[in-house]
Design a protein around this motif. Structure first.
Motif, short mmCIF file in Angstrom:
data_model
loop_
_atom_site.label_atom_id
_atom_site.label_comp_id
_atom_site.label_asym_id
_atom_site.label_seq_id
_atom_site.Cartn_x
_atom_site.Cartn_y
_atom_site.Cartn_z
N ASN A 2 0.83 -1.21 0.00
CA ASN A 2 0.00 0.00 0.00
C ASN A 2 0.87 1.26 0.00
OD1 ASN A 2 -2.33 -1.48 0.03
ND2 ASN A 2 -2.75 -1.19 2.20
N HIS A 6 1.07 3.96 -3.04
CA HIS A 6 0.66 5.35 -2.82
C HIS A 6 1.79 6.33 -3.11
CE1 HIS A 6 -3.33 4.45 -1.52
NE2 HIS A 6 -2.91 3.69 -0.52
N LEU A 11 -2.67 11.40 -6.67
CA LEU A 11 -4.11 11.48 -6.50
C LEU A 11 -4.65 12.90 -6.59
CD1 LEU A 11 -4.55 8.77 -3.74
CD2 LEU A 11 -4.82 8.54 -6.21
N THR A 17 -6.21 10.04 -11.34
CA THR A 17 -7.31 9.51 -10.54
C THR A 17 -8.30 8.73 -11.38
OG1 THR A 17 -7.07 11.37 -9.02
CG2 THR A 17 -9.12 10.15 -8.90
N TRP A 21 -2.48 4.30 -13.28
CA TRP A 21 -2.24 3.05 -12.57
C TRP A 21 -0.73 2.81 -12.52
CZ3 TRP A 21 0.14 -1.24 -14.84
CH2 TRP A 21 0.34 -1.13 -16.22
N GLU A 25 0.44 -0.54 -7.59
CA GLU A 25 -0.96 -0.39 -7.20
C GLU A 25 -1.77 -1.65 -7.54
OE1 GLU A 25 -4.75 2.64 -7.65
OE2 GLU A 25 -3.05 2.87 -9.02
N VAL A 29 -3.66 -3.83 -4.78
CA VAL A 29 -5.10 -4.08 -4.87
C VAL A 29 -5.40 -5.58 -4.84
CG1 VAL A 29 -7.01 -3.96 -6.54
CG2 VAL A 29 -5.76 -1.91 -5.97
N ARG A 147 -9.59 1.60 -7.84
CA ARG A 147 -10.20 2.90 -7.58
C ARG A 147 -10.68 3.58 -8.86
NH1 ARG A 147 -6.68 6.13 -9.59
NH2 ARG A 147 -4.55 5.42 -9.67
N ASN A 148 -10.30 3.03 -10.01
CA ASN A 148 -10.78 3.57 -11.27
C ASN A 148 -10.97 2.43 -12.27
OD1 ASN A 148 -8.33 3.06 -12.75
ND2 ASN A 148 -7.45 4.95 -11.95
N GLU A 152 -9.39 -1.40 -12.18
CA GLU A 152 -10.40 -2.45 -12.06
C GLU A 152 -10.30 -3.46 -13.22
OE1 GLU A 152 -15.17 -2.54 -12.40
OE2 GLU A 152 -14.38 -1.14 -10.90
#
Length: 183
Positions: A2, A6, A11, A17, A21, A25, A29, A147-148, A152
């Motif tokens: 994590n 980050h 962000l 955002t 990617w 990350e 995830v 997160r996007n 995903e």
């Protein structure tokens, strides 16, 4: 992972955002997904009981205890590392931590017992071996990671590919072993 993911994330940027990617990350995830935690409990249940020759009930109990302890240890380690990373205090009692402690016990026991059944022959062993890849594929439908849309999609593709390959391997191996005459 994590913290590493980050450190690469911008962000503040709208472009990052919505479509940015990084490999860190994606790994973060995937490791933080429910199927990965479930896989830990199953794997530890299997590891603890694989060398024992005992009654199936005793193996399942040993696997259940191992699954709970593995998830409790992982939850504690996650909390400690997160607290150290953020420079904050150890807040194991605040916000969502109690949920994860309870989830470790509630889900760790059956998942560890499933791990103890992995070496069993027949349908029970097959179902135990399929638990994690089927669960991972199912999670991608119900609760995909990221997160996007880009994160995903990459996460789903990686998990579905690995799950399909694992399921195929497990089923083919099961069928080949079934057809083989006992020696």
């Amino acid at each position: 992972m994590n913290a590493l993911s980050h450190s690469y994330a911008d962000l503040e940027s709208r472009a990052y955002t919505t479509s940015g990617w990084s490999i860190a990350e994606i790994i973060s995830v995937l490791l933080d997904s429910g199927w990965a935690w479930a896989g830990l409990a199953v794997a530890v249940g299997w590891l603890v009981t694989r060398a024992r020759v005992s009654r199936p009930a005793a193996l399942a109990q040993g696997g259940a205890v191992a699954g709970v302890l593995a998830l409790l240890a992982a939850t504690a380690a996650y909390g400690v590392v997160d607290a150290i990373r953020s420079g904050g205090e150890f807040a194991w009692y605040e916000s969502e931590s109690p949920v994860w402690w309870v989830a470790s016990v509630v889900f760790g026991a059956p998942l560890g017992a499933v791990g103890a059944c992995v070496r069993r022959p027949g349908a029970i062993g097959l179902l135990a071996r399929l638990t994690v890849p089927v669960g991972a594929a199912l999670q991608m439908v119900v609760l995909p990671p990221g997160r996007n849309e880009v994160v995903e999609t990459i996460g789903k593709t990686v998990v579905w590919t690995a799950a399909a390959a694992s399921i195929g391997f497990i089923v083919v191996r099961f069928l080949v072993k079934r057809r083989r005459p006992d020696s």
